[in-house]
Write an enzyme that holds these catalytic residues in place. Structure first.
Site, PDB file in Angstrom:
ATOM      1  N   ASP A 117      25.375-104.129  -3.487  1.00 51.75           N
ATOM      2  CA  ASP A 117      25.972-105.407  -3.870  1.00 51.75           C
ATOM      3  C   ASP A 117      27.101-105.046  -4.832  1.00 51.75           C
ATOM      4  O   ASP A 117      26.848-104.753  -5.997  1.00 51.75           O
ATOM      5  CB  ASP A 117      24.931-106.307  -4.541  1.00 51.75           C
ATOM      6  CG  ASP A 117      25.510-107.641  -4.970  1.00 51.75           C
ATOM      7  OD1 ASP A 117      26.350-108.192  -4.238  1.00 51.75           O
ATOM      8  OD2 ASP A 117      25.138-108.130  -6.052  1.00 51.75           O
ATOM      9  N   GLU A 127      27.914-105.713   1.787  1.00 55.32           N
ATOM     10  CA  GLU A 127      28.390-107.028   2.200  1.00 55.32           C
ATOM     11  C   GLU A 127      29.901-107.019   2.316  1.00 55.32           C
ATOM     12  O   GLU A 127      30.587-106.393   1.506  1.00 55.32           O
ATOM     13  CB  GLU A 127      27.974-108.094   1.176  1.00 55.32           C
ATOM     14  CG  GLU A 127      26.925-109.015   1.700  1.00 55.32           C
ATOM     15  CD  GLU A 127      26.579-110.138   0.741  1.00 55.32           C
ATOM     16  OE1 GLU A 127      25.508-110.701   0.949  1.00 55.32           O
ATOM     17  OE2 GLU A 127      27.331-110.452  -0.184  1.00 55.32           O
ATOM     18  N   ASP A 158      21.401-108.734  -8.805  1.00 54.02           N
ATOM     19  CA  ASP A 158      22.247-107.796  -8.059  1.00 54.02           C
ATOM     20  C   ASP A 158      21.398-106.776  -7.300  1.00 54.02           C
ATOM     21  O   ASP A 158      21.744-106.384  -6.181  1.00 54.02           O
ATOM     22  CB  ASP A 158      23.204-107.069  -9.007  1.00 54.02           C
ATOM     23  CG  ASP A 158      23.978-108.027  -9.877  1.00 54.02           C
ATOM     24  OD1 ASP A 158      25.105-108.380  -9.506  1.00 54.02           O
ATOM     25  OD2 ASP A 158      23.442-108.431 -10.928  1.00 54.02           O
TER      26      ASP A 158
END
Length: 166
Positions: A7, A68, A141
């Site tokens: 992340d 991501e 996170d």
């Protein structure tokens, strides 16, 4: 199969390493955050993140890295910082010879909960359940990184079942 999920962020970069535990189950190997102080010069923050990622990959030898895709919201400055952090992630993976898999937030939610519009709490509860953790991983996170890693693991399993098609 071992996947490192990321992340990205410059102040706090979540990471989560998951592996196939057999019989369709997953196991969390390690998770947490790489953090940099806010008063550190930007180039040194990125260097510290790179070194932390390189260390994680050297210690855990993931088969793939999952991250991501950049979500461009209203805050342009935040998007720029996240983009810089993603660049560090991609460079560290390339230097380590680890293939990168990218997922949209909707794909991650779908892989973890079965619903692409799940909220953060639903995703976190499913991460906890899928990995058999005693509590929801903290900070957020790290939980997000574990969700990305699970999406990567599910994708790799499906690719293997389909005979290596990607």
């Amino acid at each position: 199969m071992r996947i490192l999920g990321i992340d990205p962020g410059t102040a706090r970069m979540g990471y989560g390493i998951v592996e196939d535990a057999g019989a369709g189950r997953e196991r969390a190997v390690e998770y947490g955050c790489l953090e940099t102080p806010p008063d550190m010069r930007p180039e040194l923050r990125l260097q510290a993140l790179y070194r932390g990622l390189a260390d994680l990959m050297a210690r855990h030898r993931p088969d793939a890295l999952a991250v991501e895709e950049l979500f461009f919201g209203r805050n342009v400055t935040t998007a720029i910082h996240v983009g810089q952090a993603r660049g560090v992630v991609l460079l560290a993976a390339a230097d380590s010879g680890v293939p990168v898999r990218e997922f949209t937030p909707m794909q991650v939610k779908m892989a973890v909960t079965g619903y692409g519009r799940a909220n953060k709490a639903q995703v976190q509860r499913m991460v906890q359940a899928l990995l058999g953790l005693p509590e929801i991983p903290k900070p957020d996170d790290a939980a997000d990184a574990l969700a990305v890693a699970l999406a990567g693991l599910h994708s790799e399993r499906l690719t293997a079942r389909l005979g290596g098609l990607s």
